[in-house]
Design an enzyme around this catalytic site. Structure first.
Site, PDB file in Angstrom:
ATOM      1  N   HIS A 269       4.191   1.328   0.417  1.00 21.66           N
ATOM      2  CA  HIS A 269       5.325   0.908   1.248  1.00 21.66           C
ATOM      3  C   HIS A 269       5.022  -0.364   2.041  1.00 21.66           C
ATOM      4  O   HIS A 269       5.614  -0.579   3.104  1.00 21.66           O
ATOM      5  CB  HIS A 269       5.688   2.033   2.230  1.00 21.66           C
ATOM      6  CG  HIS A 269       6.250   3.255   1.583  1.00 21.66           C
ATOM      7  ND1 HIS A 269       6.469   4.436   2.263  1.00 21.66           N
ATOM      8  CD2 HIS A 269       6.653   3.490   0.297  1.00 21.66           C
ATOM      9  CE1 HIS A 269       6.980   5.343   1.441  1.00 21.66           C
ATOM     10  NE2 HIS A 269       7.090   4.794   0.233  1.00 21.66           N
TER      11      HIS A 269
HETATM   12  C1  LIG Z   1       5.888   2.982  -7.007  1.00 21.10           C
HETATM   13  C2  LIG Z   1       6.704   2.895  -5.746  1.00 21.10           C
HETATM   14  C3  LIG Z   1       7.341   4.045  -5.277  1.00 21.10           C
HETATM   15  C4  LIG Z   1       8.089   3.974  -4.094  1.00 21.10           C
HETATM   16  N1  LIG Z   1       8.807   5.073  -3.698  1.00 21.10           N
HETATM   17  C5  LIG Z   1       9.637   4.973  -2.647  1.00 21.10           C
HETATM   18  C6  LIG Z   1      10.527   6.035  -2.310  1.00 21.10           C
HETATM   19  O1  LIG Z   1      10.647   7.028  -3.032  1.00 21.10           O
HETATM   20  N2  LIG Z   1      11.273   5.902  -1.177  1.00 21.10           N
HETATM   21  C7  LIG Z   1      11.197   4.812  -0.374  1.00 21.10           C
HETATM   22  O2  LIG Z   1      11.860   4.779   0.674  1.00 21.10           O
HETATM   23  N3  LIG Z   1      10.428   3.745  -0.716  1.00 21.10           N
HETATM   24  C8  LIG Z   1       9.676   3.800  -1.847  1.00 21.10           C
HETATM   25  N4  LIG Z   1       8.943   2.714  -2.226  1.00 21.10           N
HETATM   26  C9  LIG Z   1       9.067   1.474  -1.450  1.00 21.10           C
HETATM   27  C10 LIG Z   1      10.406   0.777  -1.701  1.00 21.10           C
HETATM   28  O3  LIG Z   1      10.814   0.907  -3.052  1.00 21.10           O
HETATM   29  C11 LIG Z   1      10.224  -0.703  -1.318  1.00 21.10           C
HETATM   30  O4  LIG Z   1       9.815  -0.771   0.030  1.00 21.10           O
HETATM   31  C12 LIG Z   1      11.494  -1.522  -1.483  1.00 21.10           C
HETATM   32  O5  LIG Z   1      12.074  -1.329  -2.752  1.00 21.10           O
HETATM   33  C13 LIG Z   1      11.141  -2.993  -1.281  1.00 21.10           C
HETATM   34  O6  LIG Z   1      12.289  -3.768  -1.367  1.00 21.10           O
HETATM   35  P1  LIG Z   1      12.175  -5.377  -1.313  1.00 21.10           P
HETATM   36  O7  LIG Z   1      13.518  -5.914  -1.596  1.00 21.10           O
HETATM   37  O8  LIG Z   1      11.478  -5.752  -0.045  1.00 21.10           O
HETATM   38  O9  LIG Z   1      11.152  -5.757  -2.478  1.00 21.10           O
HETATM   39  P2  LIG Z   1      11.234  -5.442  -4.083  1.00 21.10           P
HETATM   40  O10 LIG Z   1      12.246  -4.390  -4.372  1.00 21.10           O
HETATM   41  O11 LIG Z   1       9.818  -5.202  -4.498  1.00 21.10           O
HETATM   42  O12 LIG Z   1      11.779  -6.793  -4.681  1.00 21.10           O
HETATM   43  C14 LIG Z   1      11.034  -7.979  -4.769  1.00 21.10           C
HETATM   44  C15 LIG Z   1      11.463  -8.681  -6.051  1.00 21.10           C
HETATM   45  O13 LIG Z   1      11.020 -10.024  -5.989  1.00 21.10           O
HETATM   46  C16 LIG Z   1      10.482 -10.370  -7.249  1.00 21.10           C
HETATM   47  N5  LIG Z   1       9.494 -11.438  -6.990  1.00 21.10           N
HETATM   48  C17 LIG Z   1       8.323 -11.306  -6.328  1.00 21.10           C
HETATM   49  N6  LIG Z   1       7.688 -12.487  -6.263  1.00 21.10           N
HETATM   50  C18 LIG Z   1       8.495 -13.372  -6.901  1.00 21.10           C
HETATM   51  C19 LIG Z   1       8.381 -14.761  -7.180  1.00 21.10           C
HETATM   52  N7  LIG Z   1       7.290 -15.455  -6.762  1.00 21.10           N
HETATM   53  N8  LIG Z   1       9.371 -15.377  -7.855  1.00 21.10           N
HETATM   54  C20 LIG Z   1      10.479 -14.667  -8.262  1.00 21.10           C
HETATM   55  N9  LIG Z   1      10.632 -13.353  -8.041  1.00 21.10           N
HETATM   56  C21 LIG Z   1       9.653 -12.715  -7.359  1.00 21.10           C
HETATM   57  C22 LIG Z   1       9.856  -9.094  -7.769  1.00 21.10           C
HETATM   58  O14 LIG Z   1       9.716  -9.132  -9.178  1.00 21.10           O
HETATM   59  C23 LIG Z   1      10.857  -8.050  -7.305  1.00 21.10           C
HETATM   60  O15 LIG Z   1      11.876  -7.819  -8.252  1.00 21.10           O
HETATM   61  C24 LIG Z   1       8.181   2.744  -3.380  1.00 21.10           C
HETATM   62  C25 LIG Z   1       7.535   1.596  -3.865  1.00 21.10           C
HETATM   63  C26 LIG Z   1       6.824   1.664  -5.054  1.00 21.10           C
HETATM   64  C27 LIG Z   1       6.170   0.401  -5.566  1.00 21.10           C
END
Ligand SMILES: Cc1cc2nc3c(=O)[nH]c(=O)nc-3n(C[C@H](O)[C@H](O)[C@H](O)COP(=O)(O)OP(=O)(O)OC[C@H]3O[C@@H](n4cnc5c(N)ncnc54)[C@H](O)[C@@H]3O)c2cc1C
Length: 434
Positions: A379
């Site tokens: 997380h």
């Molecule tokens: C295996 C796993 C299980 C989890 N289970 C849970 C759960 O059950 N419940 C819960 O509350 N949370 C859970 N989490 C955490 C939650 O899913 C994340 O905190 C949340 O989805 C993050 O959202 P975000 O938009 O910050 O990042 P992300 O959803 O990670 O999105 C970031 C995106 O940016 C893209 N990216 C990154 N760098 C670049 C770049 N340089 N150029 C272009 N694109 C890029 C990536 O490919 C990705 O698609 C889990 C996380 C993981 C990894």
């Protein structure tokens, strides 16, 4: 281009949908991975070795424990590969989120706007939002969830019917899941994004760094060296990805982050477990400090490609005091240090949680506990925190034309899993930035 969004994950997909609703604004969403995933059942985590929907990073959890961190890759991001647990932060979690725009009263309308809760209505819940929320009713729980819950109730712990009801005392009860009626994980790409003439989604394109001219961000440079110009840029590359782009652009990031340590308490099962249930149907939350997770399957079975391993109950520290750091060295190497359990209070809370998990494993009859192992909930949040890197409107404190809107801006990780709070933040960000 009017607006460039970097990263099409949990937050980026919401911002692309909300900000392209104005047909006069041209929006480009750039994502390093593939397009949206076909929804899969929540009994499986598609994050094993060789998964094309993940990026892996080495990390140092503590002085002696290393691990591999997983992040979702592709439109839908980590939300497309995660456990589907979708719990709001507790009201007290927002005490550290700035002076005015992010109090619990301010964010509650956005938690409501994003959801269609199929189990609970009333003023605290949303009934028309894009994200479907469902709980597995207790009478349909996996025998493991049921036995663990009954043992917790027998130990005098309270029942918590609605974990998104705004209470902080906690208890044992069903987990709200972002799930359709057939048990599939529904991520933000699936439920928010739709084709529009003014929205381009460019996949398989990785952004290396920002192009900065005269104190303002004018565009981004891709890993191939191409430059994309835009008037406004929003980083949604996630807790690790956004920090790396900032660091590679010689901007501040990564100095501190928080994550939920998760100590696995494995056990020798007393009987073989049936498959087909969401990996987590029930949790035991103890105030804001601890969450016990009786998984319905071993991660050897639930994660394709993993070796066999015993089932476990996860003991997660939900308000950890220890902080971590993300850095990039002169050769471009990424270093992630969590500093888990450095704080004596974290150690004491973890020991209490492990002892309770071992007792409940025994009294529930699900098995015989084995030695606990330190791990992570995956997380990682707060590497570009509000107050340090962006202001409370999520605008960069160092350069113009740049905003960050993802889990990297959390000032402190919420005391429940971050996904619901990430989607809420993206909804709020669309109003603040738009
Ligand atoms: C295996 C796993 C299980 C989890 N289970 C849970 C759960 O059950 N419940 C819960 O509350 N949370 C859970 N989490 C955490 C939650 O899913 C994340 O905190 C949340 O989805 C993050 O959202 P975000 O938009 O910050 O990042 P992300 O959803 O990670 O999105 C970031 C995106 O940016 C893209 N990216 C990154 N760098 C670049 C770049 N340089 N150029 C272009 N694109 C890029 C990536 O490919 C990705 O698609 C889990 C996380 C993981 C990894």
């Amino acid at each position: 281009m009017d607006l460039l969004i970097v990263g099409g994950g949990s937050c980026g997909a919401v911002l692309a949908a909300r900000l392209s609703a104005d047909p006069t604004r041209r929006v480009l969403l750039v994502e390093s991975g593939p397009g949206a995933a076909i929804p899969e059942r929540l009994d499986t985590l598609p994050i094993g070795p060789g998964s094309y929907r993940t990026t892996m990073y080495d990390a140092q959890l503590s002085d002696t424990v290393t691990t591999t961190l997983v992040r979702g890759r592709g439109v839908g991001g980590s939300g497309a590969v995660n456990g589907g647990y979708f719990m709001r932060g507790a009201p007290t979690d927002f005490a550290d989120w700035g002076s005015g725009l992010w109090t619990y009263e301010q964010v509650l309308p956005f938690y409501r706007r994003l959801e269609h809760d199929h189990d609970f209505g009333g003023p605290g819940h949303g009934g028309t939002g894009p994200m479907p929320i469902r709980r597995v009713p207790r009478e349909r729980w996996h025998p493991l969830s049921e036995a663990f819950a009954q043992a917790a109730l027998d130990a005098g712990l309270p029942w918590e019917a609605d974990k998104n009801g705004g209470l902080t005392a906690g208890g044992i009860g069903p987990v709200p899941l972002n799930m359709d009626e057939l048990g599939h994980r529904i991520d933000t790409a699936t439920c928010y994004l739709e084709g529009r003439p003014n929205l381009e989604v460019r996949t398989n394109t990785t952004i290396r760094r920002l192009v900065i001219r005269a104190g303002a961000v004018a565009g981004v440079e891709t890993a191939d060296g191409a430059v994309i110009n835009a008037d406004k840029i929003i980083l949604c590359a996630g807790g690790i990805g956004s920090a790396l782009i900032m660091l590679r652009s010689n901007l501040t990031a990564g100095q501190t982050f928080s994550d939920h340590p998760e100590v696995a308490v494995p056990y020798v099962p007393s009987q073989p477990a049936a498959r087909g249930h969401p990996l987590l149907e029930a949790t035991l939350n103890l105030g804001e400090d601890l969450e016990l997770r009786p998984y319905t399957a071993s991660f050897g079975d639930a994660v394709p490609g993993n070796p066999p391993m015993p089932p476990h109950v996860g003991v997660a520290l939900m308000s950890p005091r220890s902080r971590g750091q993300v850095t990039v060295d002169a050769d471009g190497g990424v270093h992630i240090k969590h500093g888990y359990l450095q704080d004596p209070a974290d150690k004491a809370i973890a020991a209490h949680g492990v002892a309770l998990a071992q007792e409940l494993i025994r009294t529930s009859g699900i098995g015989t506990p084995l030695e606990p192992v330190l791990g992570t909930s995956q997380h990682l949040s707060g590497s570009c925190a509000m107050g340090n890197v962006v202001d409370e409107r999520l605008k960069s404190l160092e350069v113009d034309s740049l905003w960050i809107a993802d889990t990297s801006v959390f000032p402190r990780i919420p005391s429940r899993g971050p996904h619901a709070t990430a989607v809420m933040l993206a909804e709020r960000a669309a109003e603040l930035i738009g």
